[in-house]
Design a protein around this motif. Sequence first.
Motif, mmCIF file in Angstrom:
data_model
loop_
_atom_site.group_PDB
_atom_site.id
_atom_site.type_symbol
_atom_site.label_atom_id
_atom_site.label_comp_id
_atom_site.label_asym_id
_atom_site.label_seq_id
_atom_site.Cartn_x
_atom_site.Cartn_y
_atom_site.Cartn_z
ATOM 1 N N LEU A 63 -31.457 -41.823 28.846
ATOM 2 C CA LEU A 63 -31.024 -41.069 30.026
ATOM 3 C C LEU A 63 -31.848 -41.459 31.247
ATOM 4 N N THR A 64 -33.142 -41.642 31.023
ATOM 5 C CA THR A 64 -34.025 -42.040 32.110
ATOM 6 C C THR A 64 -33.652 -43.425 32.624
ATOM 7 N N ALA A 65 -33.394 -44.334 31.703
ATOM 8 C CA ALA A 65 -33.000 -45.694 32.092
ATOM 9 C C ALA A 65 -31.694 -45.682 32.880
ATOM 10 N N ASP A 66 -30.737 -44.888 32.415
ATOM 11 C CA ASP A 66 -29.447 -44.813 33.102
ATOM 12 C C ASP A 66 -29.609 -44.222 34.499
ATOM 13 N N ARG A 67 -30.455 -43.204 34.599
ATOM 14 C CA ARG A 67 -30.672 -42.561 35.906
ATOM 15 C C ARG A 67 -31.366 -43.515 36.868
ATOM 16 N N LEU A 68 -32.331 -44.264 36.374
ATOM 17 C CA LEU A 68 -33.035 -45.230 37.218
ATOM 18 C C LEU A 68 -32.107 -46.341 37.688
ATOM 19 N N LYS A 69 -31.196 -46.739 36.810
ATOM 20 C CA LYS A 69 -30.253 -47.806 37.182
ATOM 21 C C LYS A 69 -29.415 -47.397 38.392
ATOM 22 N N ALA A 70 -29.115 -46.105 38.465
ATOM 23 C CA ALA A 70 -28.329 -45.597 39.596
ATOM 24 C C ALA A 70 -29.145 -45.549 40.885
ATOM 25 N N GLU A 71 -30.478 -45.586 40.761
ATOM 26 C CA GLU A 71 -31.352 -45.439 41.930
ATOM 27 C C GLU A 71 -31.963 -46.757 42.395
ATOM 28 N N VAL A 72 -32.218 -47.667 41.446
ATOM 29 C CA VAL A 72 -32.930 -48.910 41.762
ATOM 30 C C VAL A 72 -31.919 -50.026 41.960
ATOM 31 N N SER A 73 -31.775 -50.481 43.192
ATOM 32 C CA SER A 73 -30.763 -51.501 43.488
ATOM 33 C C SER A 73 -31.231 -52.922 43.162
ATOM 34 N N ASP A 74 -32.549 -53.125 43.195
ATOM 35 C CA ASP A 74 -33.088 -54.450 42.914
ATOM 36 C C ASP A 74 -33.075 -54.692 41.399
ATOM 37 N N GLU A 75 -32.333 -55.689 40.963
ATOM 38 C CA GLU A 75 -32.151 -55.938 39.533
ATOM 39 C C GLU A 75 -33.458 -56.318 38.843
ATOM 40 N N ILE A 76 -34.287 -57.100 39.503
ATOM 41 C CA ILE A 76 -35.570 -57.500 38.903
ATOM 42 C C ILE A 76 -36.464 -56.280 38.722
ATOM 43 N N ALA A 77 -36.535 -55.437 39.746
ATOM 44 C CA ALA A 77 -37.359 -54.223 39.667
ATOM 45 C C ALA A 77 -36.842 -53.310 38.561
ATOM 46 N N TYR A 78 -35.517 -53.161 38.467
ATOM 47 C CA TYR A 78 -34.951 -52.318 37.419
ATOM 48 C C TYR A 78 -35.259 -52.872 36.035
ATOM 49 N N ASN A 79 -35.105 -54.166 35.848
ATOM 50 C CA ASN A 79 -35.378 -54.773 34.545
ATOM 51 C C ASN A 79 -36.841 -54.635 34.150
ATOM 52 N N ASN A 80 -37.739 -54.712 35.114
ATOM 53 C CA ASN A 80 -39.167 -54.500 34.829
ATOM 54 C C ASN A 80 -39.413 -53.065 34.380
ATOM 55 N N THR A 81 -38.768 -52.128 35.060
ATOM 56 C CA THR A 81 -38.914 -50.723 34.686
ATOM 57 C C THR A 81 -38.295 -50.459 33.319
ATOM 58 N N LEU A 82 -37.136 -51.043 33.075
ATOM 59 C CA LEU A 82 -36.461 -50.868 31.783
ATOM 60 C C LEU A 82 -37.321 -51.407 30.646
ATOM 61 N N ALA A 83 -37.966 -52.537 30.878
ATOM 62 C CA ALA A 83 -38.850 -53.113 29.852
ATOM 63 C C ALA A 83 -39.993 -52.159 29.528
ATOM 64 N N LYS A 84 -40.524 -51.496 30.555
ATOM 65 C CA LYS A 84 -41.605 -50.540 30.326
ATOM 66 C C LYS A 84 -41.106 -49.333 29.547
#
Length: 200
Positions: A63-84
């Motif tokens: 749920l957190t990952a899905d919510r962040l995806k809606a907020e973080v437009s930069d794909e690299i930044a999102y992928n880094n966060t998702l990895a964490k």
Amino acid sequence: MTFTDLQKQRRTTYTLGKKIPQTPEEIFEIVKSAVKYAPTAFNNQTVRTILLTGAFHEKLWQLTADRLKAEVSDEIAYNNTLAKLNSAFKTGYGTILFFTDTSVVKSFEENVPLYAENFYDWSEQGHGIAEYATWLALTEVGLGASLQHYNPLIDEQVADNFNVPSSWRLRAQMPFGTIESPANDKTFEADENRFKLFKS
């Protein structure tokens, strides 16, 4: 193990595993005891918790990952966060959600007006104590944890999926599990910059 030993052993652990020796019920009792006996202002007991394990724990971080995806437009930044999220939190055994019961805070504000402006601050102090007590209790049984703050971003999703009362305000998330890799050495600010002693 002394209290000081526990303090020194407690660390932020980002490499967590799932194969813990405790059952969910045993962890639940550890959390309950740590929070129950942690002090709060006027003994108002504003801290609430929800323990998530198994599929519920994994659902929280999805749920957190899905919510962040809606907020973080930069794909690299999102992928880094998702990895964490996937490597440091979701890999753990469970997550403890910490809440403030705002109805209790409001009640004390109304019934003890002399200190009304202080009760929310005091509830936050109570949270810090309860979170630290819980972290030390997990440390005592050999588990690692970290403290995260994806609130208020995920408040609505948490409330909808985990039957959270409307008066409970999410304050922190504590993923925990086995310690799969030791934390880095901790550094400290010089004592003379932090502590003063006056004696007579």
